[in-house]
Design an enzyme around this catalytic site. Structure first.
Site, PDB file in Angstrom:
ATOM      1  N   GLN A   1      28.766  -1.247  46.521  1.00  0.00           N
ATOM      2  CA  GLN A   1      29.199  -2.083  47.649  1.00  0.00           C
ATOM      3  C   GLN A   1      30.237  -3.147  47.275  1.00  0.00           C
ATOM      4  O   GLN A   1      31.192  -3.355  48.006  1.00  0.00           O
ATOM      5  CB  GLN A   1      27.998  -2.735  48.320  1.00  0.00           C
ATOM      6  CG  GLN A   1      27.562  -1.948  49.536  1.00  0.00           C
ATOM      7  CD  GLN A   1      26.264  -2.424  50.137  1.00  0.00           C
ATOM      8  OE1 GLN A   1      25.563  -3.249  49.552  1.00  0.00           O
ATOM      9  NE2 GLN A   1      25.933  -1.903  51.288  1.00  0.00           N
TER      10      GLN A   1
ATOM     11  N   SER B   1      35.425  -0.787  52.779  1.00  0.00           N
ATOM     12  CA  SER B   1      34.638  -1.770  53.536  1.00  0.00           C
ATOM     13  C   SER B   1      35.382  -3.095  53.650  1.00  0.00           C
ATOM     14  O   SER B   1      35.489  -3.654  54.742  1.00  0.00           O
ATOM     15  CB  SER B   1      33.296  -2.041  52.858  1.00  0.00           C
ATOM     16  OG  SER B   1      32.489  -0.921  52.954  1.00  0.00           O
TER      17      SER B   1
ATOM     18  N   ARG C   1      29.348   5.774  48.762  1.00  0.00           N
ATOM     19  CA  ARG C   1      28.883   4.626  49.557  1.00  0.00           C
ATOM     20  C   ARG C   1      27.434   4.310  49.156  1.00  0.00           C
ATOM     21  O   ARG C   1      26.493   4.534  49.906  1.00  0.00           O
ATOM     22  CB  ARG C   1      28.975   4.923  51.043  1.00  0.00           C
ATOM     23  CG  ARG C   1      30.316   5.357  51.594  1.00  0.00           C
ATOM     24  CD  ARG C   1      31.527   4.651  51.105  1.00  0.00           C
ATOM     25  NE  ARG C   1      31.984   3.481  51.834  1.00  0.00           N
ATOM     26  CZ  ARG C   1      32.680   3.474  52.953  1.00  0.00           C
ATOM     27  NH1 ARG C   1      32.960   4.584  53.571  1.00  0.00           N
ATOM     28  NH2 ARG C   1      33.105   2.347  53.487  1.00  0.00           N
TER      29      ARG C   1
ATOM     30  N   ASP D   1      33.769  -1.704  47.107  1.00  0.00           N
ATOM     31  CA  ASP D   1      34.142  -0.793  48.187  1.00  0.00           C
ATOM     32  C   ASP D   1      35.363  -1.324  48.958  1.00  0.00           C
ATOM     33  O   ASP D   1      35.230  -2.154  49.857  1.00  0.00           O
ATOM     34  CB  ASP D   1      32.932  -0.620  49.111  1.00  0.00           C
ATOM     35  CG  ASP D   1      33.092   0.535  50.069  1.00  0.00           C
ATOM     36  OD1 ASP D   1      34.232   0.796  50.497  1.00  0.00           O
ATOM     37  OD2 ASP D   1      32.086   1.175  50.385  1.00  0.00           O
TER      38      ASP D   1
ATOM     39  N   TYR E   1      29.144   9.735  56.535  1.00  0.00           N
ATOM     40  CA  TYR E   1      30.399  10.066  57.200  1.00  0.00           C
ATOM     41  C   TYR E   1      30.167  11.056  58.332  1.00  0.00           C
ATOM     42  O   TYR E   1      29.250  11.878  58.277  1.00  0.00           O
ATOM     43  CB  TYR E   1      31.387  10.677  56.206  1.00  0.00           C
ATOM     44  CG  TYR E   1      31.932   9.671  55.219  1.00  0.00           C
ATOM     45  CD1 TYR E   1      32.653   8.558  55.657  1.00  0.00           C
ATOM     46  CD2 TYR E   1      31.735   9.823  53.858  1.00  0.00           C
ATOM     47  CE1 TYR E   1      33.154   7.631  54.756  1.00  0.00           C
ATOM     48  CE2 TYR E   1      32.230   8.898  52.952  1.00  0.00           C
ATOM     49  CZ  TYR E   1      32.940   7.809  53.406  1.00  0.00           C
ATOM     50  OH  TYR E   1      33.435   6.900  52.522  1.00  0.00           O
TER      51      TYR E   1
END
Ligand code: NAD
Length: 386
Positions: free
Chosen positions: A126, A132, A121, A129, A229
């Site tokens: 991004q 996400s 992450r 991802d 996490y």
């Protein structure tokens, strides 16, 4: 390179791993794309849109895999699909790595298989991802589903016939899905509160105009949860958390649970006696249903009403209920990831790149990822939701 886009064969999977937009970019790089007939239909993408973008069509699954150098997928391939791959092909997909028992078969086929769930992450990652892009959709859809089953308005309304109170929405787990659920419920006019085990989420919850439900934590517990996490918590913390969540759940009209711990069974946040004490007409949407559920009474894959008239939604694959945008965003994630290896000049895997190193689960005949945890494999035989 020949890049293949199969139709997903798991029941109720509506998404597809490429769109005409991403196909056009691959073709512009000088590569060929083959799409299985009908692959995009449930995402509102007819075959003609893919052929207009420069793809060719395959009549069936065996034909789409037969000569493919690179396969882009949404769900982990089944054993019978792996058998149809060309030896040494590249696979980029969600692979449910903690539950997947097919990695030895992929290694035997010498596949270079990338599990998109394992992407670090980081800022650079991004745009690739998939967790996400898909969980953002799940969070949005969870609120709309809750609104569908909730027998009242979400916003406060002042009408000639009387005043309607706003719905009280409680969001448990404030990752990508939870944040989108907060924002969506706020836009619909609900009064929103949220809870997460990671203290850093407090500021995010408050910046969206919701109230943070705070379980007192020791410094040690705070330090253990300052990462991206969540960690599994002690029994003592779970007791403190359970008491506070129970109090807020009893007052809530809608509870949306999104709490996950990678590689582990989802934490239990709503015990059966808490659900039994909730108001009639209340709705629970358990986004963790596929990972064992955050609610003790969730029936994975089902919607049902309890004896005290609480609707519990354990539906799978909420992103698939919005397949058009889910596919569009997923396909872009995969194209960006593939571009780390594929260019006009050709294809190469640079294992010095941390994004490739972290996601490559089988390569050159070997399994590079640890075996699935038996506990997780036993409680979750289905592929992951996102
Ligand atoms: P996730 O799906 O793994 O989990 C959902 C949420 O559940 C998390 O916020 C987690 O803390 C929470 N949770 C776990 N156990 C809980 C418990 N017992 N009680 C309450 N909540 C519990 O999370 P995610 O959506 O993948 O996001 C994880 C983090 O990664 C977030 O901080 C997010 O902002 C960040 N992120 C970073 C990037 C990036 O920089 N590339 C991209 C996406 C997400």
């Amino acid at each position: 390179m020949l890049i293949a886009i199969p139709a997903e064969c798991v029941a109720n999977e509506t998404r597809v791993a490429a769109t005409p937009e991403t196909v056009k970019k691959l073709v512009a790089m000088g590569h060929s794309v083959i799409v299985q007939k009908g692959a995009g239909l449930a995402s509102a993408l007819p075959d003609a849109a893919f052929t207009d973008a420069g793809a060719s069509l395959a009549d069936n699954r065996a034909a789409v895999y037969a000569n493919a150098d690179i396969v882009l997928k949404v769900r982990p391939p089944l054993d019978e699909e792996i058998a149809e791959f060309k030896d040494g092909a590249v696979l980029i997909s969600q692979l449910a790595p903690y539950q997947n028992a097919t990695f030895p078969a992929m290694a035997a086929k010498k596949l270079s298989a990338f599990a998109m769930e394992l992407l670090p992450r980081t800022t650079r990652a991004q745009a690739m991802d998939v967790l996400s892009s898909q969980n953002n959709i799940a969070g949005y859809k969870a609120v709309l589903l809750a609104g569908h089953y909730y027998p009242r308005f979400m916003p406060m309304l002042m009408t000639a016939a009387g005043t309607v109170k706003p719905a009280r929405v409680l969001i448990l787990g404030v990752g990508v899905a939870g944040l989108q659920a907060i924002a969506t419920a706020k836009r619909l006019g609900a009064v929103v509160e949220a809870f997460d085990v990671r203290p850093s989420t407090k500021e995010q919850v408050e910046s969206l105009g919701a109230k943070f439900v705070e379980v007192p934590m020791t410094d040690e517990e705070k330090a253990a949860n300052d990462g991206v996490y969540a960690k599994e918590m002690s029994d003592d913390y779970k007791r403190r958390q359970g008491e506070l969540v129970a109090k807020h759940a009893r007052a809530a009209d809608i509870v949306i649970t999104t709490a996950l711990i990678p590689g582990k069974k989802a934490p239990l946040l709503l015990a059966a006696d808490v659900v039994a004490a909730m108001k009639p007409g209340a709705v629970i949407v358990d986004l963790a249903a596929e990972a064992g559920g955050n609610c003790a009474v969730t029936r994975p894959g089902e919607v049902f009403v309890t004896d005290n008239r609480v609707t519990v939604v354990g539906s799978y694959n909420l992103p698939g209920m919005m397949a058009g945008d889910a596919s569009a965003l997923y396909a872009k994630n995969l194209l960006t990831f593939l571009s780390l290896m594929l260019s006009k000049e050709g294809f190469s895997i640079n294992l010095e790149d941390e994004l490739l190193e972290a996601t490559l689960v089988t390569h050159a005949g070997a399994v590079r990822f640890g075996q699935p945890s038996p506990a997780v494999a036993a409680q979750s035989a289905v592929p992951s939701q996102a």
